[in-house]
Scaffold this active site. Structure first.
Site, PDB file in Angstrom:
ATOM      1  N   SER A 155       0.860  -1.177   0.000  1.00 60.12           N
ATOM      2  CA  SER A 155       0.000   0.000   0.000  1.00 60.12           C
ATOM      3  C   SER A 155       0.898   1.228   0.000  1.00 60.12           C
ATOM      4  O   SER A 155       2.109   1.128   0.282  1.00 60.12           O
ATOM      5  CB  SER A 155      -0.880  -0.002   1.263  1.00 60.12           C
ATOM      6  OG  SER A 155      -1.493   1.238   1.497  1.00 60.12           O
ATOM      7  N   TYR A 168      -2.321  -0.888  10.241  1.00 66.16           N
ATOM      8  CA  TYR A 168      -2.278  -1.153   8.801  1.00 66.16           C
ATOM      9  C   TYR A 168      -0.926  -0.721   8.231  1.00 66.16           C
ATOM     10  O   TYR A 168      -0.308  -1.443   7.442  1.00 66.16           O
ATOM     11  CB  TYR A 168      -3.423  -0.395   8.139  1.00 66.16           C
ATOM     12  CG  TYR A 168      -3.605  -0.632   6.657  1.00 66.16           C
ATOM     13  CD1 TYR A 168      -4.280  -1.761   6.187  1.00 66.16           C
ATOM     14  CD2 TYR A 168      -3.146   0.293   5.719  1.00 66.16           C
ATOM     15  CE1 TYR A 168      -4.473  -1.964   4.830  1.00 66.16           C
ATOM     16  CE2 TYR A 168      -3.334   0.103   4.363  1.00 66.16           C
ATOM     17  CZ  TYR A 168      -3.997  -1.031   3.921  1.00 66.16           C
ATOM     18  OH  TYR A 168      -4.191  -1.232   2.567  1.00 66.16           O
TER      19      TYR A 168
END
Length: 278
Positions: A155, A168
């Site tokens: 990401s 995350y």
């Protein structure tokens, strides 16, 4: 140019919908047969509905409509034995393994001091340990194939920090560490390992009430529509778009899976509309 992965077999995790389905379809469009897994169920700490058996059935239908073979199984990437079992079955049926898309992932929100133990553990177990499980299950098959391409989904949060999603961020940074280590360890076996780094992608992972509340705490719930939130998502990027489409990430996965990138390994490939330059 059609047939860029003709005759190859790809393993895609989190394939019931979203980016995973898109990756499976894009690879199938270019000639690959697919081994697909998904949890097909809910994790309590995830604030949006996850993929279902019905979603996976639709992935199967769409792949088969492309006249490609697909072996689809229910498997939770947190469970190594389940992942290995599903992949072994798929390879036994389809004959080999060439491509791995370690895509399965979850998203939730909270400041570091407010996250619960379950929220943190679930995030690390799915988004980091699940990627390791996928790689570990695939490596023997890729070695038996005398090479292949492994693509790990990270990401923009694997490149820079973002508040309110520290668990995350930690998991996605960890994926980069896995990628680089695997690339070094597996190069002698002609196994290439790279990571893709999407910005916001137009899937249920960001299009949900919890994400909208994070981006628009000043608005009432009924005011938090996709159209209203688009401008706030767009503030993340340099290019004037709120989010990319799943196929934009799938095209990057396809390139890394194909022989066009045959000497590319250890790469962090950003598909981020310039987000990480801000």
């Amino acid at each position: 140019m059609a047939g860029r992965v003709e005759g190859k077999v790809a393993f895609v995790t989190g394939a019931a919908r979203g980016q995973g389905r898109s990756h499976a379809l894009r690879l199938a469009q270019e000639g690959a047969d697919i081994i697909a897994v998904d949890i097909q169920g809910q994790i309590d700490s995830v604030p949006y509905g996850m993929g279902t058996a019905e979603d996976m059935a639709e992935t199967v239908r769409q792949v088969e409509a492309l006249d490609r073979r697909i072996v689809a199984r229910q498997a939770d990437v947190r469970d190594f034995d389940a992942v290995k079992g599903a992949l072994d079955e798929g390879v036994a049926e389809l004959g080999k393994l060439d491509i791995v898309s370690a895509n399965a992932g979850i998203f939730s929100f909270g400041t570091m001091d407010a996250l619960s133990e379950d929220e943190f553990d679930d995030m690390i177990d799915v988004n980091l340990k699940g990627v390791w499980h996928t790689a570990k299950a695939a490596i023997p098959h890729l070695k038996a194939n005398k090479g292949g391409s492994m693509i790990l989904t990270s990401s923009t949060a694997g490149i820079h920090a973002i508040p309110n999603i520290g668990h995350y961020v930690a998991a996605k940074h960890g994926v980069v560490g896995l990628m680089k280590t695997l690339a070094m360890e597996l190069a002698p076996d002609w196994i290439r390992v790279n990571s893709v780094h999407p910005t916001s992608v137009d899937t249920d992972m960001i299009q949900n009430a919890a994400a909208y509340e994070l981006f628009a705490p000043d608005l009432q719930p009924e005011e938090r529509t996709k159209e209203v939130l688009a401008d706030r998502y767009a503030s993340l990027s340099l290019l004037p778009i709120p989010w990319v489409q799943p196929v934009d990430i799938s095209n990057a996965v396809l390139w890394l899976a194909s022989d066009e990138s045959r000497y590319v390994t250890g790469l962090e490939l950003k598909v981020d509309a310039g987000e990480t330059l801000k």
